[in-house]
Motif scaffolding. Structure first.
Motif, PDB file in Angstrom:
ATOM      1  N   ALA A 117       0.823  -1.218   0.000  1.00 39.93           N
ATOM      2  CA  ALA A 117       0.000   0.000   0.000  1.00 39.93           C
ATOM      3  C   ALA A 117       0.853   1.263   0.000  1.00 39.93           C
ATOM      4  N   LEU A 118       0.269   2.344  -0.498  1.00 43.90           N
ATOM      5  CA  LEU A 118       0.917   3.662  -0.435  1.00 43.90           C
ATOM      6  C   LEU A 118      -0.045   4.628   0.243  1.00 43.90           C
ATOM      7  N   PRO A 119       0.484   5.524   1.081  1.00 43.44           N
ATOM      8  CA  PRO A 119      -0.372   6.594   1.565  1.00 43.44           C
ATOM      9  C   PRO A 119      -0.558   7.629   0.455  1.00 43.44           C
ATOM     10  N   VAL A 120      -1.775   8.157   0.338  1.00 41.64           N
ATOM     11  CA  VAL A 120      -2.025   9.261  -0.594  1.00 41.64           C
ATOM     12  C   VAL A 120      -1.896  10.519   0.268  1.00 41.64           C
ATOM     13  N   VAL A 121      -1.040  11.444  -0.157  1.00 35.82           N
ATOM     14  CA  VAL A 121      -0.767  12.611   0.687  1.00 35.82           C
ATOM     15  C   VAL A 121      -1.027  13.921  -0.049  1.00 35.82           C
ATOM     16  N   LYS A 154       6.266  18.805   5.374  1.00 36.39           N
ATOM     17  CA  LYS A 154       5.460  17.694   5.902  1.00 36.39           C
ATOM     18  C   LYS A 154       4.321  17.339   4.959  1.00 36.39           C
ATOM     19  N   TYR A 155       3.833  16.111   5.137  1.00 35.49           N
ATOM     20  CA  TYR A 155       2.729  15.641   4.304  1.00 35.49           C
ATOM     21  C   TYR A 155       1.557  15.197   5.167  1.00 35.49           C
ATOM     22  N   GLU A 156       0.365  15.543   4.701  1.00 31.71           N
ATOM     23  CA  GLU A 156      -0.846  15.135   5.397  1.00 31.71           C
ATOM     24  C   GLU A 156      -1.420  13.917   4.660  1.00 31.71           C
ATOM     25  N   VAL A 157      -1.843  12.893   5.398  1.00 34.07           N
ATOM     26  CA  VAL A 157      -2.393  11.686   4.759  1.00 34.07           C
ATOM     27  C   VAL A 157      -3.865  11.914   4.422  1.00 34.07           C
ATOM     28  N   VAL A 158      -4.204  11.742   3.153  1.00 34.10           N
ATOM     29  CA  VAL A 158      -5.599  11.958   2.740  1.00 34.10           C
ATOM     30  C   VAL A 158      -6.247  10.681   2.189  1.00 34.10           C
ATOM     31  N   GLY A 159      -5.442   9.650   1.964  1.00 37.77           N
ATOM     32  CA  GLY A 159      -6.016   8.424   1.405  1.00 37.77           C
ATOM     33  C   GLY A 159      -5.061   7.260   1.490  1.00 37.77           C
TER      34      GLY A 159
END
Ligand code: ADP
Length: 216
Positions: free
Chosen positions: A180-184, A191-196
């Motif tokens: 899996a990959l986080p969608v950011v 920084k990155y926010e996780v959105v999916g």
């Protein structure tokens, strides 16, 4: 060898395709004449062939063959599928959470990968099933060890954006041997926010939709 087709063509559609290949540009009226059918009878078939990309129509010119093989058309459609069409809701835990809590979350939320965020909700880590299994083998206190000790951490996380192509995500999953990959999206600073979340399951769904001609 016959190329893979994006949709299954019926006998009449194959015939129309051949007529246009041999005679194009050709009007609907002329195609109908060659088949001894009415223009109205052919209309749905011509619409399908045009929508699928086999034929193109120009006013006052008629139908002509695009020259694209089924494989080319399929590739074109795959290259249009984006992450946002198939992503799932991400499941996140705080970096201060215990390994025990992460295991519970993984079971309760029924996911194979958890994303770890800091106090400011920025992505800092990833936890897979095997990460949690590995931590559970020893005689460690799972209730007291924070996930930050065992997670895969930034900058080693492979992530993607919602505008990215599914095919590029699939390549990353294979190359990195992950599920899996986080969608950011970009947050404050670097920084990155996780959105999916995008997983092998989401990509499998895209393939099934493609085969059923039901792309989202
Ligand atoms: P599993 O370990 O359950 O087979 P994965 O193959 O997804 O699941 O994970 C293998 C390893 O790669 C784990 O240590 C995990 O932390 C790490 N990992 C998983 N996803 C990512 C990612 N998107 N970026 C970086 N590392 C990851």
């Amino acid at each position: 060898m016959e190329a893979v087709r994006t949709i299954e063509l019926n006998k009449r559609q194959e015939l129309i395709l051949q007529i246009v290949k041999d005679n194009g540009p050709i009007t609907g009226e002329q195609i109908a004449e060659k088949l001894s059918l009415t223009r109205a009878t052919l209309r749905p078939d011509l619409a399908i062939l045009t929508m699928a990309g086999y034929l193109d129509a120009r006013p006052r010119v008629g139908y002509f063959y695009t020259g694209k093989s089924g494989t080319q058309l399929l590739a074109e459609r795959i290259m249009k599928i984006t992450v946002q069409q198939y992503q799932s809701i991400p499941v996140v835990v705080k970096d201060s959470s215990s390994v025990y809590d992460a295991i519970c979350t993984m079971f309760l939320e029924d996911v194979g990968t958890l994303f770890v965020v800091d106090q400011a909700s920025a992505l800092v880590g990833v936890l897979s099933r095997k990460d949690l299994l590995r931590a559970s083998i020893g005689k460690q206190m799972l209730e007291t060890i924070p996930v930050s000790i065992i997670m895969t951490r930034m900058p080693n996380i492979t992530f993607c954006f919602k505008e990215d192509l599914i095919i590029d995500v699939a390549k990353k999953l294979i190359e990195k041997q992950i599920d899996a990959l986080p969608v950011v999206k970009s947050g404050e600073g670097l920084k990155y926010e996780v959105v999916g979340r995008i997983t092998k399951t989401n990509i499998t769904k895209a393939i099934v939709d493609l085969a059923n001609d039901e792309l989202l």
